[in-house]
Design a protein around this motif. Structure first.
Motif, PDB file in Angstrom:
ATOM      1  N   PRO A  16       0.834  -1.206   0.000  1.00 31.75           N
ATOM      2  CA  PRO A  16       0.000   0.000   0.000  1.00 31.75           C
ATOM      3  C   PRO A  16       0.870   1.258   0.000  1.00 31.75           C
ATOM      4  O   PRO A  16       0.926   1.988   0.985  1.00 31.75           O
ATOM      5  CB  PRO A  16      -0.795  -0.139   1.313  1.00 31.75           C
ATOM      6  CG  PRO A  16       0.134  -0.879   2.222  1.00 31.75           C
ATOM      7  CD  PRO A  16       0.986  -1.777   1.348  1.00 31.75           C
ATOM      8  N   VAL A  17       1.571   1.477  -1.103  1.00 33.96           N
ATOM      9  CA  VAL A  17       2.487   2.622  -1.211  1.00 33.96           C
ATOM     10  C   VAL A  17       1.929   3.639  -2.211  1.00 33.96           C
ATOM     11  O   VAL A  17       0.971   3.346  -2.938  1.00 33.96           O
ATOM     12  CB  VAL A  17       3.905   2.157  -1.635  1.00 33.96           C
ATOM     13  CG1 VAL A  17       4.543   1.313  -0.541  1.00 33.96           C
ATOM     14  CG2 VAL A  17       3.858   1.389  -2.948  1.00 33.96           C
ATOM     15  N   ALA A  18       2.567   4.829  -2.249  1.00 31.95           N
ATOM     16  CA  ALA A  18       2.029   5.945  -3.025  1.00 31.95           C
ATOM     17  C   ALA A  18       1.785   5.590  -4.493  1.00 31.95           C
ATOM     18  O   ALA A  18       0.737   5.958  -5.057  1.00 31.95           O
ATOM     19  CB  ALA A  18       2.965   7.148  -2.910  1.00 31.95           C
ATOM     20  N   THR A  65       2.537  11.934   7.596  1.00 25.46           N
ATOM     21  CA  THR A  65       3.437  10.810   7.311  1.00 25.46           C
ATOM     22  C   THR A  65       2.974  10.189   6.000  1.00 25.46           C
ATOM     23  O   THR A  65       1.833  10.408   5.566  1.00 25.46           O
ATOM     24  CB  THR A  65       3.359   9.721   8.394  1.00 25.46           C
ATOM     25  OG1 THR A  65       2.036   9.159   8.370  1.00 25.46           O
ATOM     26  CG2 THR A  65       3.644  10.283   9.784  1.00 25.46           C
ATOM     27  N   PHE A  66       3.840   9.369   5.384  1.00 25.26           N
ATOM     28  CA  PHE A  66       3.413   8.771   4.106  1.00 25.26           C
ATOM     29  C   PHE A  66       2.218   7.847   4.319  1.00 25.26           C
ATOM     30  O   PHE A  66       1.337   7.760   3.457  1.00 25.26           O
ATOM     31  CB  PHE A  66       4.583   8.083   3.395  1.00 25.26           C
ATOM     32  CG  PHE A  66       4.864   6.669   3.847  1.00 25.26           C
ATOM     33  CD1 PHE A  66       4.192   5.600   3.270  1.00 25.26           C
ATOM     34  CD2 PHE A  66       5.810   6.405   4.826  1.00 25.26           C
ATOM     35  CE1 PHE A  66       4.450   4.299   3.676  1.00 25.26           C
ATOM     36  CE2 PHE A  66       6.067   5.113   5.234  1.00 25.26           C
ATOM     37  CZ  PHE A  66       5.376   4.053   4.667  1.00 25.26           C
ATOM     38  N   LYS A  67       2.150   7.204   5.488  1.00 27.45           N
ATOM     39  CA  LYS A  67       1.014   6.317   5.739  1.00 27.45           C
ATOM     40  C   LYS A  67      -0.270   7.127   5.902  1.00 27.45           C
ATOM     41  O   LYS A  67      -1.328   6.749   5.389  1.00 27.45           O
ATOM     42  CB  LYS A  67       1.277   5.455   6.976  1.00 27.45           C
ATOM     43  CG  LYS A  67       2.436   4.489   6.772  1.00 27.45           C
ATOM     44  CD  LYS A  67       2.598   3.512   7.904  1.00 27.45           C
ATOM     45  CE  LYS A  67       3.784   2.586   7.600  1.00 27.45           C
ATOM     46  NZ  LYS A  67       3.869   1.471   8.513  1.00 27.45           N
ATOM     47  N   GLY A  68      -0.183   8.242   6.613  1.00 31.14           N
ATOM     48  CA  GLY A  68      -1.352   9.114   6.757  1.00 31.14           C
ATOM     49  C   GLY A  68      -1.796   9.667   5.410  1.00 31.14           C
ATOM     50  O   GLY A  68      -3.005   9.767   5.134  1.00 31.14           O
ATOM     51  N   ARG A  69      -0.824  10.006   4.554  1.00 34.24           N
ATOM     52  CA  ARG A  69      -1.193  10.512   3.217  1.00 34.24           C
ATOM     53  C   ARG A  69      -1.893   9.418   2.406  1.00 34.24           C
ATOM     54  O   ARG A  69      -2.830   9.713   1.654  1.00 34.24           O
ATOM     55  CB  ARG A  69       0.048  11.046   2.485  1.00 34.24           C
ATOM     56  CG  ARG A  69       0.504  12.405   3.007  1.00 34.24           C
ATOM     57  CD  ARG A  69       1.573  13.037   2.115  1.00 34.24           C
ATOM     58  NE  ARG A  69       2.862  12.366   2.211  1.00 34.24           N
ATOM     59  CZ  ARG A  69       3.755  12.571   3.189  1.00 34.24           C
ATOM     60  NH1 ARG A  69       3.502  13.446   4.148  1.00 34.24           N
ATOM     61  NH2 ARG A  69       4.903  11.934   3.202  1.00 34.24           N
ATOM     62  N   VAL A  70      -1.458   8.181   2.561  1.00 34.63           N
ATOM     63  CA  VAL A  70      -2.139   7.073   1.870  1.00 34.63           C
ATOM     64  C   VAL A  70      -3.597   7.007   2.315  1.00 34.63           C
ATOM     65  O   VAL A  70      -4.518   6.931   1.493  1.00 34.63           O
ATOM     66  CB  VAL A  70      -1.415   5.723   2.134  1.00 34.63           C
ATOM     67  CG1 VAL A  70      -2.299   4.539   1.760  1.00 34.63           C
ATOM     68  CG2 VAL A  70      -0.095   5.668   1.373  1.00 34.63           C
ATOM     69  N   VAL A  71      -3.824   7.066   3.627  1.00 37.61           N
ATOM     70  CA  VAL A  71      -5.192   6.992   4.157  1.00 37.61           C
ATOM     71  C   VAL A  71      -6.032   8.155   3.613  1.00 37.61           C
ATOM     72  O   VAL A  71      -7.164   7.961   3.132  1.00 37.61           O
ATOM     73  CB  VAL A  71      -5.178   7.015   5.705  1.00 37.61           C
ATOM     74  CG1 VAL A  71      -6.595   7.154   6.255  1.00 37.61           C
ATOM     75  CG2 VAL A  71      -4.522   5.751   6.248  1.00 37.61           C
ATOM     76  N   HIS A  72      -5.486   9.374   3.669  1.00 38.94           N
ATOM     77  CA  HIS A  72      -6.238  10.539   3.204  1.00 38.94           C
ATOM     78  C   HIS A  72      -6.583  10.441   1.724  1.00 38.94           C
ATOM     79  O   HIS A  72      -7.711  10.715   1.318  1.00 38.94           O
ATOM     80  CB  HIS A  72      -5.447  11.825   3.467  1.00 38.94           C
ATOM     81  CG  HIS A  72      -5.620  12.329   4.861  1.00 38.94           C
ATOM     82  ND1 HIS A  72      -5.095  11.676   5.958  1.00 38.94           N
ATOM     83  CD2 HIS A  72      -6.289  13.398   5.347  1.00 38.94           C
ATOM     84  CE1 HIS A  72      -5.422  12.328   7.055  1.00 38.94           C
ATOM     85  NE2 HIS A  72      -6.157  13.381   6.722  1.00 38.94           N
ATOM     86  N   ARG A  73      -5.600  10.064   0.918  1.00 40.60           N
ATOM     87  CA  ARG A  73      -5.839  10.007  -0.536  1.00 40.60           C
ATOM     88  C   ARG A  73      -6.862   8.924  -0.865  1.00 40.60           C
ATOM     89  O   ARG A  73      -7.714   9.106  -1.732  1.00 40.60           O
ATOM     90  CB  ARG A  73      -4.520   9.752  -1.275  1.00 40.60           C
ATOM     91  CG  ARG A  73      -3.555  10.931  -1.162  1.00 40.60           C
ATOM     92  CD  ARG A  73      -2.264  10.609  -1.886  1.00 40.60           C
ATOM     93  NE  ARG A  73      -2.470  10.523  -3.324  1.00 40.60           N
ATOM     94  CZ  ARG A  73      -1.779   9.715  -4.128  1.00 40.60           C
ATOM     95  NH1 ARG A  73      -0.855   8.909  -3.637  1.00 40.60           N
ATOM     96  NH2 ARG A  73      -2.029   9.697  -5.417  1.00 40.60           N
TER      97      ARG A  73
END
Ligand SMILES: [Zn+2]
Length: 282
Positions: free
Chosen positions: A48-50, A82-90
């Motif tokens: 689950p990456v960008a 964080t990159f994980k938070g950005r994944v969740v938001h997107r």
């Protein structure tokens, strides 16, 4: 076309990959998504990456199924700091749910290592390398036999050709002229199964993330299988197509059509080797 809800898709996935099969340290299941939202398009990926989120959003996926969890340890924030938070938001902004099937998919029958074994040319019956205590038909790793014995050098080349390409090719340890027939595999990091593969009488063991000391000590012991160390992502990727096919046919049996796609974005951690780099371009 009858679409279905996320809850219905999750129920089918959990029937194939029961969350109770997951290791106690693992974090599987729904990470984000509303059980009532409708699902028409499902993207399967390892990580689950960008880059995978980009692909899910571009394609208009309603659900992203990944093998690796986004959050493995307790977290108190999904802020986009964080990159994980950005994944969740997107994902939430794009209306994409995220579901993880990790160690519950590893031990399933068929599971991650079945797909790996088929990808590298095993056509025989397969059995778990380390059977689960509650059901020996399930378990970690798989062992089977090749249609015909062949030298390790030939098997290694054939196995590599069955795996998706990554930056670095698989590495081999052992006598290249040794004949191999019984093959053990474990998708992902399998060095905890080195001893089990030896005890099971494997001629060669293919997995990922093998480290110097366990591999060196294993080879010094001499009696065990030759080793093939492939890219982590490449050993788990073959499972995606199997999971996608099983999910779509299980839903189709209930009259539900979803479109499934397997991401071929290479998300292995290693993106180049120095042999690929031209020293004149430095
Ligand atoms: Zn993995």
């Amino acid at each position: 076309m009858i679409s279905c809800t996320l809850a219905e898709v999750v129920a089918e996935m959990e029937a194939m990959y029961d969350p109770s099969w997951a290791e106690s340290w693992d974090a599987v299941g729904l990470v984000c998504g509303d059980p009532d939202q409708s699902v028409r398009k499902v993207l399967f990926a390892v990580d689950p990456v960008a880059a995978v989120v980009d692909e899910a959003l571009d394609w208009g996926a309603d659900l992203l199924v990944t093998h690796h969890p986004l959050y493995l340890r307790g977290t108190t924030s999904v802020a986009a700091t964080t990159f994980k938070g950005r994944v969740v938001h997107r994902l939430i902004r794009g209306g994409v749910a995220l579901l993880t099937a990790h160690t519950n998919a590893d031990v399933a029958d068929p599971g991650v290592s079945d797909a790996l074994a088929r990808a590298i040319g095993l056509t025989s019956e397969l059995r778990p390398l380390q059977p689960s205590a509650d059901d020996p038909r399930r378990g970690l790793g798989r062992i089977g036999v090749l249609p015909a014995p062949m030298p390790l050098r030939e098997f290694a080349v054939r196995a590599a050709s069955g795996l998706p390409r990554t930056a670095g090719p698989p590495r081999v340890a052992g006598d290249l002229n040794r004949m191999v027939e019984t093959v053990a595999v474990c998708g992902g990091s399998g060095d905890s199964l080195l001893g089990v593969a030896s005890a099971a009488g494997a001629d060669v063991f293919l997995t990922a993330d093998l480290r110097h000391h366990p591999a060196s000590e294993h080879m010094e012991a001499a009696a065990g299988p030759a080793l093939i160390d492939a890219a982590h992502w490449a050993t788990e990727w073959p499972w995606l197509a199997d999971a996608a096919r099983r999910l779509t046919s299980a839903l189709a049996a209930g009259g539900i059509t979803v479109e499934a796609r397997v991401s071929d974005t290479v998300t292995d951690a290693w993106t180049a080797t120095t042999t690929d780099l031209d020293p004149r371009a430095l």
